[in-house]
Design a protein around this motif. Structure first.
Motif, PDB file in Angstrom:
ATOM      1  N   SER A 215       0.896  -1.328   0.084  1.00  0.00           N
ATOM      2  CA  SER A 215      -0.124  -0.117   0.104  1.00  0.00           C
ATOM      3  C   SER A 215       0.735   1.524  -0.050  1.00  0.00           C
ATOM      4  CB  SER A 215      -0.857  -0.019   1.109  1.00  0.00           C
ATOM      5  OG  SER A 215      -0.095  -0.026   2.486  1.00  0.00           O
ATOM      6  N   ALA A 216       1.990   1.227   0.450  1.00  0.00           N
ATOM      7  CA  ALA A 216       2.743   2.455   0.475  1.00  0.00           C
ATOM      8  C   ALA A 216       3.368   3.072  -0.588  1.00  0.00           C
ATOM      9  CB  ALA A 216       3.723   2.269   1.607  1.00  0.00           C
ATOM     10  N   VAL A 217       3.190   4.260  -0.990  1.00  0.00           N
ATOM     11  CA  VAL A 217       3.821   5.091  -1.807  1.00  0.00           C
ATOM     12  C   VAL A 217       5.450   4.822  -1.777  1.00  0.00           C
ATOM     13  CG1 VAL A 217       4.077   7.227  -3.087  1.00  0.00           C
ATOM     14  CG2 VAL A 217       1.740   6.239  -2.232  1.00  0.00           C
ATOM     15  N   ASP A 218       5.991   4.979  -2.776  1.00  0.00           N
ATOM     16  CA  ASP A 218       7.474   4.612  -2.610  1.00  0.00           C
ATOM     17  C   ASP A 218       8.015   5.825  -2.876  1.00  0.00           C
ATOM     18  OD1 ASP A 218      10.281   3.897  -3.954  1.00  0.00           O
ATOM     19  OD2 ASP A 218       9.990   2.469  -2.263  1.00  0.00           O
ATOM     20  N   PRO A 219       8.967   6.286  -2.001  1.00  0.00           N
ATOM     21  CA  PRO A 219       9.506   7.759  -2.251  1.00  0.00           C
ATOM     22  C   PRO A 219      10.788   7.789  -3.335  1.00  0.00           C
ATOM     23  CG  PRO A 219      10.559   6.638  -0.107  1.00  0.00           C
ATOM     24  CD  PRO A 219       9.305   5.912  -0.660  1.00  0.00           C
ATOM     25  N   VAL A 220      11.538   6.652  -3.425  1.00  0.00           N
ATOM     26  CA  VAL A 220      12.288   6.591  -4.398  1.00  0.00           C
ATOM     27  C   VAL A 220      11.816   6.635  -5.982  1.00  0.00           C
ATOM     28  CG1 VAL A 220      14.352   5.257  -5.496  1.00  0.00           C
ATOM     29  CG2 VAL A 220      13.861   5.234  -3.113  1.00  0.00           C
ATOM     30  N   SER A 221      10.747   5.762  -6.072  1.00  0.00           N
ATOM     31  CA  SER A 221       9.943   6.022  -7.384  1.00  0.00           C
ATOM     32  C   SER A 221       9.504   7.429  -7.989  1.00  0.00           C
ATOM     33  CB  SER A 221       9.085   4.811  -7.830  1.00  0.00           C
ATOM     34  OG  SER A 221       9.618   3.598  -7.190  1.00  0.00           O
ATOM     35  N   ILE A 376      18.222  -1.266 -11.040  1.00  0.00           N
ATOM     36  CA  ILE A 376      18.783  -2.396 -11.867  1.00  0.00           C
ATOM     37  C   ILE A 376      18.708  -3.725 -11.224  1.00  0.00           C
ATOM     38  CG2 ILE A 376      20.973  -3.498 -12.747  1.00  0.00           C
ATOM     39  CD1 ILE A 376      21.760  -0.685 -13.615  1.00  0.00           C
ATOM     40  N   PHE A 377      18.924  -3.756  -9.708  1.00  0.00           N
ATOM     41  CA  PHE A 377      18.646  -4.965  -9.091  1.00  0.00           C
ATOM     42  C   PHE A 377      17.354  -5.435  -9.120  1.00  0.00           C
ATOM     43  CE2 PHE A 377      22.153  -6.010  -7.599  1.00  0.00           C
ATOM     44  CZ  PHE A 377      23.162  -5.437  -6.849  1.00  0.00           C
ATOM     45  N   LEU A 378      16.382  -4.523  -9.198  1.00  0.00           N
ATOM     46  CA  LEU A 378      15.084  -4.885  -9.373  1.00  0.00           C
ATOM     47  C   LEU A 378      14.776  -5.652 -10.511  1.00  0.00           C
ATOM     48  CD1 LEU A 378      12.600  -4.402  -7.497  1.00  0.00           C
ATOM     49  CD2 LEU A 378      12.125  -2.282  -8.705  1.00  0.00           C
ATOM     50  N   GLY A 379      15.230  -5.276 -11.651  1.00  0.00           N
ATOM     51  CA  GLY A 379      15.298  -5.828 -12.701  1.00  0.00           C
ATOM     52  C   GLY A 379      15.877  -7.330 -12.614  1.00  0.00           C
ATOM     53  N   VAL A 380      17.176  -7.346 -11.964  1.00  0.00           N
ATOM     54  CA  VAL A 380      17.789  -8.554 -11.876  1.00  0.00           C
ATOM     55  C   VAL A 380      16.998  -9.529 -11.343  1.00  0.00           C
ATOM     56  CG1 VAL A 380      19.788  -9.561 -11.166  1.00  0.00           C
ATOM     57  CG2 VAL A 380      20.068  -7.682 -12.512  1.00  0.00           C
ATOM     58  N   GLY A 439       7.444   1.047  -5.256  1.00  0.00           N
ATOM     59  CA  GLY A 439       8.846   0.578  -5.791  1.00  0.00           C
ATOM     60  C   GLY A 439       9.392  -0.369  -4.943  1.00  0.00           C
ATOM     61  N   ALA A 440      10.766   0.036  -4.761  1.00  0.00           N
ATOM     62  CA  ALA A 440      11.724  -1.183  -4.230  1.00  0.00           C
ATOM     63  C   ALA A 440      11.486  -1.368  -2.887  1.00  0.00           C
ATOM     64  CB  ALA A 440      13.275  -0.631  -4.534  1.00  0.00           C
ATOM     65  N   PHE A 467       6.052  -2.841 -11.444  1.00  0.00           N
ATOM     66  CA  PHE A 467       6.289  -2.735 -12.729  1.00  0.00           C
ATOM     67  C   PHE A 467       5.084  -2.033 -13.287  1.00  0.00           C
ATOM     68  CE2 PHE A 467       9.747  -5.167 -14.700  1.00  0.00           C
ATOM     69  CZ  PHE A 467      10.369  -5.353 -13.483  1.00  0.00           C
ATOM     70  N   PHE A 468       4.050  -2.132 -13.068  1.00  0.00           N
ATOM     71  CA  PHE A 468       2.799  -1.684 -13.783  1.00  0.00           C
ATOM     72  C   PHE A 468       2.879  -0.190 -13.432  1.00  0.00           C
ATOM     73  CE2 PHE A 468      -1.432  -1.331 -15.570  1.00  0.00           C
ATOM     74  CZ  PHE A 468      -2.001  -0.383 -15.011  1.00  0.00           C
ATOM     75  N   THR A 469       2.959   0.225 -11.977  1.00  0.00           N
ATOM     76  CA  THR A 469       2.822   1.588 -11.694  1.00  0.00           C
ATOM     77  C   THR A 469       4.253   2.397 -12.287  1.00  0.00           C
ATOM     78  OG1 THR A 469       4.255   1.192  -9.586  1.00  0.00           O
ATOM     79  CG2 THR A 469       1.778   1.265  -9.558  1.00  0.00           C
ATOM     80  N   VAL A 470       5.293   1.742 -12.214  1.00  0.00           N
ATOM     81  CA  VAL A 470       6.436   2.484 -12.657  1.00  0.00           C
ATOM     82  C   VAL A 470       6.419   2.635 -14.227  1.00  0.00           C
ATOM     83  CG1 VAL A 470       8.911   2.389 -12.957  1.00  0.00           C
ATOM     84  CG2 VAL A 470       8.086   1.998 -10.768  1.00  0.00           C
ATOM     85  N   PHE A 471       6.200   1.583 -15.049  1.00  0.00           N
ATOM     86  CA  PHE A 471       6.129   1.774 -16.415  1.00  0.00           C
ATOM     87  C   PHE A 471       4.855   2.374 -16.871  1.00  0.00           C
ATOM     88  CE2 PHE A 471       9.708  -0.500 -18.245  1.00  0.00           C
ATOM     89  CZ  PHE A 471      10.261  -1.239 -17.066  1.00  0.00           C
ATOM     90  N   VAL A 472       3.734   1.814 -16.724  1.00  0.00           N
ATOM     91  CA  VAL A 472       2.425   2.426 -17.395  1.00  0.00           C
ATOM     92  C   VAL A 472       2.105   4.056 -16.693  1.00  0.00           C
ATOM     93  CG1 VAL A 472       0.062   2.202 -17.538  1.00  0.00           C
ATOM     94  CG2 VAL A 472       1.470   0.110 -17.566  1.00  0.00           C
ATOM     95  N   GLN A 473       2.145   4.132 -15.209  1.00  0.00           N
ATOM     96  CA  GLN A 473       1.837   5.295 -14.681  1.00  0.00           C
ATOM     97  C   GLN A 473       3.115   6.297 -15.147  1.00  0.00           C
ATOM     98  OE1 GLN A 473      -0.535   3.328 -11.056  1.00  0.00           O
ATOM     99  NE2 GLN A 473       0.317   5.456 -10.970  1.00  0.00           N
TER     100      GLN A 473
END
Lengths: 767, 216
Positions: A215-221, A376-380, A439-440, A467-473
């Motif tokens: 539920s938490a909004v991520d500061p990094v993203s 990057i780590f997220l992707g890996v 995010g992460a 992924f959805f939030t970062v990419f689409v949004q």
């Protein structure tokens, strides 16, 4: 790696390719002596080292037949760990660089997306080569990657908009996150009850735990995205503030529900304790941060004797604040932010200008690296991690996250608008809802879950939502912002008029509140300011700076910036883009033309400028000399005009001329690596007095102490409106008052036009 | 705030509400405050304002009080100052600090902005001549810095000079060396503070007034 250096446009994809190739090269090479050692606790679980067995082998060999002395040997193992870490970081940064070189892509796709894609690619490559990828370690994330980003955010937090909207931010952070957690958890549980989904066995508590993680909004993203869309300050601070402050809620909920899901049941007492825990966690975190912040501020009071280590104090105290909070399971993020916020005004008043710049750049640098590595780590880890894909669960989760966010924002805004002076419109609400990226942090929290069958399911869903939030949004928010014509960030450089009026308004509104008999927002702010001035500043700020009011600090800061920029740009660098030629003589009442005038500069200024000139003398020498030929008619009254002093005067005059003649320019796109907006902030800025120990108590320019004096003949003045006995006219560039038009035109040639970003850019380039 | 029943003269309030845009409740509360300040009199004078303890440490106190007695703020296109004001004038001056409502057209918002900036302008322009001269601006900055002790006049002058130059360069653009910039007119002032978003900043909340604090 020299071949990679010249990164021209066409070679950027080549760059990427070569990087990946190099990485591949090393990994198989390193795994030449592969040994499937059992998992040790180190974070980098690349093909395990296995040197131990080889070494005795070697030794027995060498005793058997005497080998020649090895002139060149290959021993990769003992540098492996730092080598690979550096390689990873280098890869990450080269990627980042590559993106900025390819303009088309970086305008459409936000950086975070690209980095995740790179991570996916690398992860794919690693998997294809059948290696073991570095396992994502939550400890690595929480202790090394996250703190720099949060410290950077907290230290440069714009205080004024933050405190003005504090109520709204807290509402969104606390109530909004709670709503999200329970709504998502509840509905997911409901879904799991449906037979068709084959998700039986997921109990309510696990679902709630899942809900609280996601539920938490991520500061990094959020930070990474909002930097690029340049939205107006209010919305930025709302979403960003929410993402920072919801950490307390997340921490409490997470630990609470984790405990409960182990225990299996919840009682009312537990629930009450949970609420209490929330307050303890958040307020405790803030308290820890404040303590360390005050310590840091106090320490900085004495660092004038050892300027070089000043930045370290800031970093270490903040990091200690974070770790100390984590010891007690308090909210580390809130502690870090509180520490940065508290420390900043006092530290900046105490430290030297160079240390300030160092802090600024180190923070930006570290947070940039961290952020890049994180994505990057997220992707890996996505490619790597064990997945359990369940269509229903995942799709439903994504959908429900969206719905819950929208509902939460709309509902809360309806309540909040009753209390706000400036209401949030529908457009604002939409942006706030749409900007709630995950995010992460969510991923790491998910990773920390105990290994049961649910973990993989949850992880998959979390990754999908991220992924959805970062990419689409992330990709669509920029065009949407333009489509909806949401107000963008104002491009204002620090205008002294606005600063004056900000202060003026503060006092005015406080006064009006006093007349109304109303103890409102301004009243308390005023009280806080007075407390700050009378007590805190005395203790925490060294020397005479403690009595310097904000307006003066602001003004000095601006002057300083201008001076440095002018000197370091060689003082004749650019043609002015400004058509304004207003100068002091235009606003001073008319005086007799025959004036011999020179600016008066205090001794400390002299010294500073002399230093700057010395540093830049090579560059500016030629130009200044040619320039000075025009101005020999400047007052021969000054007897010992040494060349240096003369040059310094010219620089000073030019600086002032350019300072006053600038018109707010249009914004230019800064190609700086870290795209951050340094807005004019309500902070006390530094004033470098490290080099002028004998500086007088006030930074104001006093009457002329020496031969440099402002001589004005004061004839009859018919138009005495201003009554300016400009004998100690300080900052006024009296030099502008030269008889000949020609002089002025020549002067104007040397004026540069510091648009807001150019300044910063210049500063950045020079330092 | 439950004391609405003791308010005199409802019909007057309708008139005032229309004129100033306050609600009945807000007018009632402000009326109470007015009566308190004026010791139940009909008019307020400058010394009534001087009695307010909260204002004592405000650096721009004099200007604030002056603003209440300035005819230009009464929206009747008057000029000059008065010695005492009634409740209506008090309310009119206060209405400059009302927040803009959410559903306003761009034009209305512009009007609100102009009005608030006009109020500020009047505060700076003490001699009523329609421009803020360098001297007046210097005075403003000096007052702002007056609580800061020793730094005083010189710095204030420099700051005011710098600010004035900024205005000149923004408003006038190219100026001949012998042209003289008279002072900041209202149009220049508007232009200067265009990005300042004053309609969002120059507001106070009028309804949340607790009775206990009214005793001050």
């Amino acid at each position: 790696m020299a071949v990679l250096r010249p990164a021209r446009r066409s070679s950027a994809p080549l760059l990427t390719g070569v990087m990946c190739a190099l990485l591949l090269l090393f990994l198989p090479a390193a795994s030449a002596s592969r040994d499937f050692a059992p998992a040790d606790n180190e974070t980098w679980r690349n093909p395990a080292r296995s040197t131990q067995e080889e070494v005795p082998h070697h030794q027995t060999n060498s005793t058997a037949h005497k080998k020649a002395f090895p002139v060149l040997s290959f021993n990769y193992e003992h540098v492996r760990k730092p080598f690979e870490i550096s390689l990873w970081i280098l890869l990450a940064l080269l990627m980042k660089l590559a993106f900025h070189i390819i303009p088309r892509v970086s305008h459409v796709v936000p950086e975070s997306c690209l980095l995740i894609v790179v991570g996916l690619l690398v992860g794919g490559i690693i998997k294809a080569v059948d290696e073991k990828a570095p396992v994502f370690d939550s400890k690595l994330f929480f202790f090394y990657l996250l703190p720099p980003i949060i410290l950077d955010a907290g230290y440069f937090l714009p205080i004024r908009p933050f405190t003005e909207n504090m109520g709204t931010i807290l509402m969104f952070a606390v109530v909004g996150t709670l709503w999200n957690a329970f709504f998502i958890g509840g509905t997911v549980y409901g879904i799991c009850q449906i037979e068709a989904a084959q998700l039986g066995g997921v109990d309510l508590l696990s679902c709630l735990l899942f809900g609280s993680i996601i539920s938490a909004v991520d500061p990094v993203s959020v930070l990474s995205l909002f930097e690029e869309i340049h939205i107006n300050e209010l919305l930025h601070i709302l979403v960003f503030g929410e993402s920072l402050l919801n950490d307390a809620v997340t921490v409490v909920l997470y630990h609470l529900l984790k405990e409960f899901s182990h225990a299996g049941s919840v009682t009312v007492v537990d629930a009450v304790l949970g609420v209490v825990c929330f307050f303890v966690v958040s307020l405790g975190g803030v308290l820890v941060g404040i303590i360390y912040g005050v310590l840091g501020a106090f320490t900085s009071r004495f660092t004038s004797h050892s300027r070089v280590i000043e930045p370290l104090f800031v970093f270490l105290y903040s990091y200690m604040a974070y770790l100390s909070a984590e010891v007690f399971h308090l909210s580390g993020i809130m502690s870090l932010i509180a520490c940065g916020v508290i420390m900043r005004p006092y530290v900046e008043a105490n430290i030297s200008h160079k240390s300030y710049t160092t802090i600024k750049y180190f923070l930006k640098m570290w947070s940039s690296v961290s952020e890049t590595l994180m994505f990057i780590f997220l992707g890996v880890a996505t490619v790597e991690g064990p997945h359990e894909w369940n269509w229903t669960f995942v799709i439903f989760t994504v959908f429900i996250c969206l719905v819950s966010r929208v509902l939460g924002v709309v509902g809360l805004t309806a309540i909040i608008n009753k209390f706000r002076i400036v209401k949030l419109s529908k457009k604002d609400q939409f942006i706030v809802a749409y900007g709630g990226l995950r995010g992460a942090i969510a991923f790491s929290l998910g990773f920390l879950l105990t290994d049961n069958e649910m973990k993989n399911l949850f992880l998959t869903a979390i990754i999908t939502v991220i992924f959805f939030t970062v990419f689409v949004q992330g990709m669509t928010i920029k065009p949407l912002v333009e489509l909806l014509a949401v107000k963008r960030k104002k491009e204002s450089k620090g205008s002294i008029n606005e600063e004056i009026h900000t202060q003026f308004l503060d006092h005015l509104l406080t006064g009006i509140e006093g007349i109304c008999g109303h103890y409102g927002h301004h009243h308390w702010k005023d009280k806080l300011n007075r407390f700050n001035k009378s007590y805190l500043k005395k203790w925490l700020i060294s020397g005479n700076r403690s009595t310097e009011p904000q307006l003066i600090s602001f003004y000095n800061k601006m002057e300083m910036k201008q001076a440095m920029m002018l000197v370091e740009s060689g003082s004749a660098a650019k043609l002015p883009r400004v058509s304004s030629t207003a100068s002091m003589q235009n606003i001073q009442p008319k005086e007799q033309p025959r004036r011999r005038a020179m600016p008066s500069i205090s001794k400390s200024r002299e010294q500073e400028i002399r230093k700057m000139l010395r540093a830049n003398l090579q560059n500016t020498k030629q130009r200044l000399r040619s320039y000075s030929r025009h101005d020999l008619m400047i007052d021969p009254l000054e007897d010992n005009v040494s060349e240096v002093r003369f040059r310094k005067q010219r620089v000073e005059m030019e600086r002032r001329m350019s300072h006053y003649l600038t018109v707010p320019a249009k914004r230019q796109e800064t190609p700086s690596v870290r795209k951050v907006w340094f807005g004019p902030e309500q902070q006390v800025f530094t004033y470098d007095d490290s080099e002028s120990p004998g500086r007088p108590a006030a930074p104001a320019r006093r009457g002329p102490p020496d031969a440099i004096s402002l001589l004005t003949e004061s004839p009859q003045r018919t138009n005495q409106r201003g009554g300016t006995q400009a004998a100690n006219g300080g900052a006024t560039a009296k030099a502008g008052e030269q008889e000949e038009q020609e002089e002025q035109l020549k002067l104007s040639r040397f004026l540069s036009d510091p648009g807001p970003n150019k300044e910063q850019e210049e500063e950045e380039q020079e330092e | 705030m439950g004391a609405l029943q003791s308010l005199p003269g409802q019909p007057e309030y309708i008139d005032l509400a229309e004129k100033t845009g306050f609600s009945f409740e807000q007018i009632g509360v402000l009326h109470k405050r007015f009566k308190q300040l004026s010791h139940n009199g009909e008019t307020l004078r400058r010394d009534h304002f001087n009695e307010i303890p909260d204002l004592a440490c405000n650096p721009i106190r004099a200007q604030i009080i002056e603003a209440f007695f300035d005819r230009r703020n009464f929206r009747q296109n008057g000029e000059g100052t008065v010695e005492e004001i009634g409740f209506e004038e008090f309310l009119v001056v206060m209405s400059h600090f009302r927040p803009p409502s959410l559903h306003m057209t761009e034009e209305q918002r512009e009007n609100v902005r102009t009005e608030k900036l006009r109020f500020l302008f009047n505060m700076h322009d003490t001699d009523n001549d329609g421009t803020i001269t360098l001297e007046e601006y210097r005075h403003v900055v000096e007052e702002l810095l007056s609580r800061s002790g020793a730094l005083g006049k010189d710095t204030a002058k420099s700051i005011a000079d710098a600010a004035m130059l900024e205005v000149a360069s923004i408003s006038m653009g190219h100026m001949e060396p012998d042209e003289f910039y008279e002072g900041i007119t209202f149009e220049h002032f508007l232009k200067l503070l265009r990005g300042f978003e004053i309609e969002a900043k120059m507001n106070i909340r009028f309804l949340n007034m607790d009775t206990p604090t009214l005793c001050k």
